[in-house]
Design an enzyme around this catalytic site. Structure first.
Site, short mmCIF file in Angstrom:
data_model
loop_
_atom_site.label_atom_id
_atom_site.label_comp_id
_atom_site.label_asym_id
_atom_site.label_seq_id
_atom_site.Cartn_x
_atom_site.Cartn_y
_atom_site.Cartn_z
N GLY A 92 -0.13 -4.91 7.52
CA GLY A 92 0.19 -5.81 8.51
C GLY A 92 -0.24 -7.13 8.27
N ARG A 93 -1.34 -7.48 7.61
CA ARG A 93 -2.03 -8.67 7.48
C ARG A 93 -2.37 -8.89 5.93
NH1 ARG A 93 -7.84 -9.35 9.96
NH2 ARG A 93 -8.68 -7.30 9.58
N ARG A 176 -9.53 -9.32 -2.00
CA ARG A 176 -10.18 -8.28 -2.31
C ARG A 176 -9.83 -7.70 -3.28
NH1 ARG A 176 -9.79 -4.15 2.93
NH2 ARG A 176 -7.62 -3.84 2.28
N ASP A 255 -6.52 6.02 8.05
CA ASP A 255 -5.92 4.76 7.47
C ASP A 255 -6.81 3.99 6.66
OD1 ASP A 255 -5.84 4.19 10.33
OD2 ASP A 255 -5.40 1.90 9.67
N ASN A 256 -8.10 4.09 7.07
CA ASN A 256 -9.34 3.45 6.64
C ASN A 256 -10.03 4.12 5.90
OD1 ASN A 256 -8.50 1.21 8.33
ND2 ASN A 256 -9.89 1.70 9.84
#
Length: 492
Positions: A92-93, A176, A255-256
């Site tokens: 989303g970002r 990243r 999701d992490n």
């Protein structure tokens, strides 16, 4: 070392079917500038770190320029957030810009965090702020320095773009770098939407690029079973690392969770100051679901959710067998790490009681976790029974500690490790420096005023946290009381 334009890109993920994500370009930030570059991460890419200071680099990674060999894509995934399945997740970002292939054949994802709106932004603005970008930048460097598998951060870039959170903050981006950005949630997405063909494609992709040794197995069921066993093992090893060093992630949603056991998506994390097993670092975690001492169980819960998502590829017995291996793998890895922290070579039955007594003592007296083990790393065996005065700043009552030190000294007499080797093992197993929240906060406040000195200083010590760094010894001291009570939430 190469220039940016000399890097070789091999964008395998963007070549997967359309269901895997949406091609989209990053949205520009206004008046961008470099905050910091991590030269150790640039070395992974074989990139000259000075490239980060060029106008082209800054414009490229803030959406103000293009690089044709990149194939930006917002990845689609779902996941369980605080135990509840959420189908509306994805980058989303962030964007996976491309994949760099080094001269050794290593593939590195280049990911931009804070790149603007995507189809998966929901009600968000797709932006990151300087505050959260610095937190992830320093945390990933800290974990790498500790020898813990993690995603990396090449650089932080900021801008004059206003971003609205609780207050107006500076828009920023984090570059990243990771072996993979695949999450448990990628598999959950294809399972819950009944895209089983794509689920198989994803599993085959993971095996081909990250578990190539499994490709030699001709039987599909065996390949996928070994894949899941690998994920369970890597996750167990990661959690053992976290627990041994005193790291709390704060938001262990599926999701992490990295499919490769990488520490992933740094948000409201925290390293233990005082030893508190129930430490909750995320102010938004009202129930304590992701408390420090809950992390081992939550990781197993997440692995079970992943196992369920793999049922189109695996038999239930294979899934159960892999999950049953988690606890023994975790206990073995954690036990080995904790023995190293006390300089113990052999495993003895009495060690469990030795550690239990120590943790009870540290908990009841709120002892600084990192400082205790680091102090222990410099005390010769002959001085242990009379060394309690060295802990006066950590313990309110030294009498129980004196009893424990005597038991520890007696235990060392049964170990084959020499005193010199023991102390060396302890010094390389117990860091002097961790990223304490109050130090990160001070670095952020200075950076928001245009001073990046503390960011660079912390980067220096966190990259080699077992070294002395006498110039920065203050970073190893106990935090002030206000520094122990900082509130960090998911928006951080």
């Amino acid at each position: 070392m190469k220039k940016l334009t000399e890097l070789v890109f091999n964008n395998t993920y963007s070549q997967l079917p359309a269901a895997f994500g949406t091609p989209i370009k990053p949205q520009p930030l206004d008046d961008p500038f470099l905050v910091s570059v991590n030269s150790k991460v640039s070395e992974l890419l074989e990139l000259d770190p000075e490239q980060a200071r060029t106008e082209y680099f800054i414009n490229l990674f803030t959406g103000n320029d293009d690089y044709p060999v990149m194939s930006p894509i917002a990845m689609k995934y779902t996941g369980h957030q605080f135990g509840q399945y959420n189908p509306d997740l994805g980058d989303g970002r962030g964007l996976l810009l491309g994949e760099v292939l080094t001269s050794s054949g290593q593939k590195w994802d280049i990911h931009l965090k804070g790149s603007g709106l995507t189809p998966y932004s929901r009600q968000g603005d797709g932006r990151a702020v300087l505050r959260s970008s610095i937190r992830e930048y320093l945390a990933s460097a800290a974990m790498a320095g500790l020898g813990i598998k993690t995603t990396h951060a090449l650089a932080v870039l900021s801008s004059n773009t206003p971003v609205f959170r609780e207050t107006i903050e500076r828009g920023a981006t984090l570059i990243r770098v990771a072996e993979s950005h695949l999450r448990f949630g990628h598999f959950e997405y294809f399972f819950y939407t009944q895209q089983h063909a794509e689920l198989k494609i994803l599993a085959d992709y993971l095996i081909t690029h990250h578990f190539p040794e499994i490709n030699e197995q001709k039987n599909e069921a065996s390949r996928y079973s070994q894949m899941f066993h690998n994920i369970v093992r890597l996750t167990a090893e990661m959690i053992a690392d976290w627990q041994a060093v005193g790291f709390a992630h704060g938001v262990m949603n599926t999701d992490n969770m990295s499919i490769l056991g990488l520490t992933f998506d740094y948000g409201p994390y925290g390293f233990l100051d005082d030893y508190e097993p129930g430490f909750i670092c995320n102010h938004s975690d009202y129930s304590g679901r992701y408390a420090f001492n809950q992390q081992p169980n939550i990781a197993l819960w997440n692995l079970s959710a992943l196992g369920y998502a793999l049922t189109p590829l695996l038999e239930k017995n294979d899934i159960d067998h892999a999950l049953e291996s988690y606890q023994p793998l975790l206990q073995k890895a954690y036990s080995e790490k904790m023995r190293k922290k006390l300089g113990l070579k052999e495993k003895m039955e009495q060690d469990t009681l030795l550690f239990t007594n120590l943790f009870d003592l540290m908990r009841t007296q709120a002892v600084d976790y990192t400082l205790f083990f680091r102090t222990m790393s410099s005390i010769p065996h002959a001085e242990l029974k009379t060394s309690s005065h060295l802990f006066q700043s950590l313990y309110k009552d030294l009498t129980p500690l004196e009893v424990w030190l005597s038991l520890y000294a007696d235990r060392l007499e049964k170990d084959s490790l020499s005193d010199t080797d023991r102390l060396e093992l302890m010094r390389t197993s117990n860091p002097k420096y961790i990223l304490r929240n109050y130090l990160a906060q001070q670095a952020i406040e200075q950076a928001e005023n245009g001073d990046f000195t503390l960011v660079e200083q912390l980067l220096t010590v966190l990259q080699s946290p077992f070294d002395e760094h006498p110039k920065f010894a203050a970073f190893a001291e106990q935090p002030p009381e206000w520094g122990k009570t900082l509130e960090i939430s998911c928006s951080s």
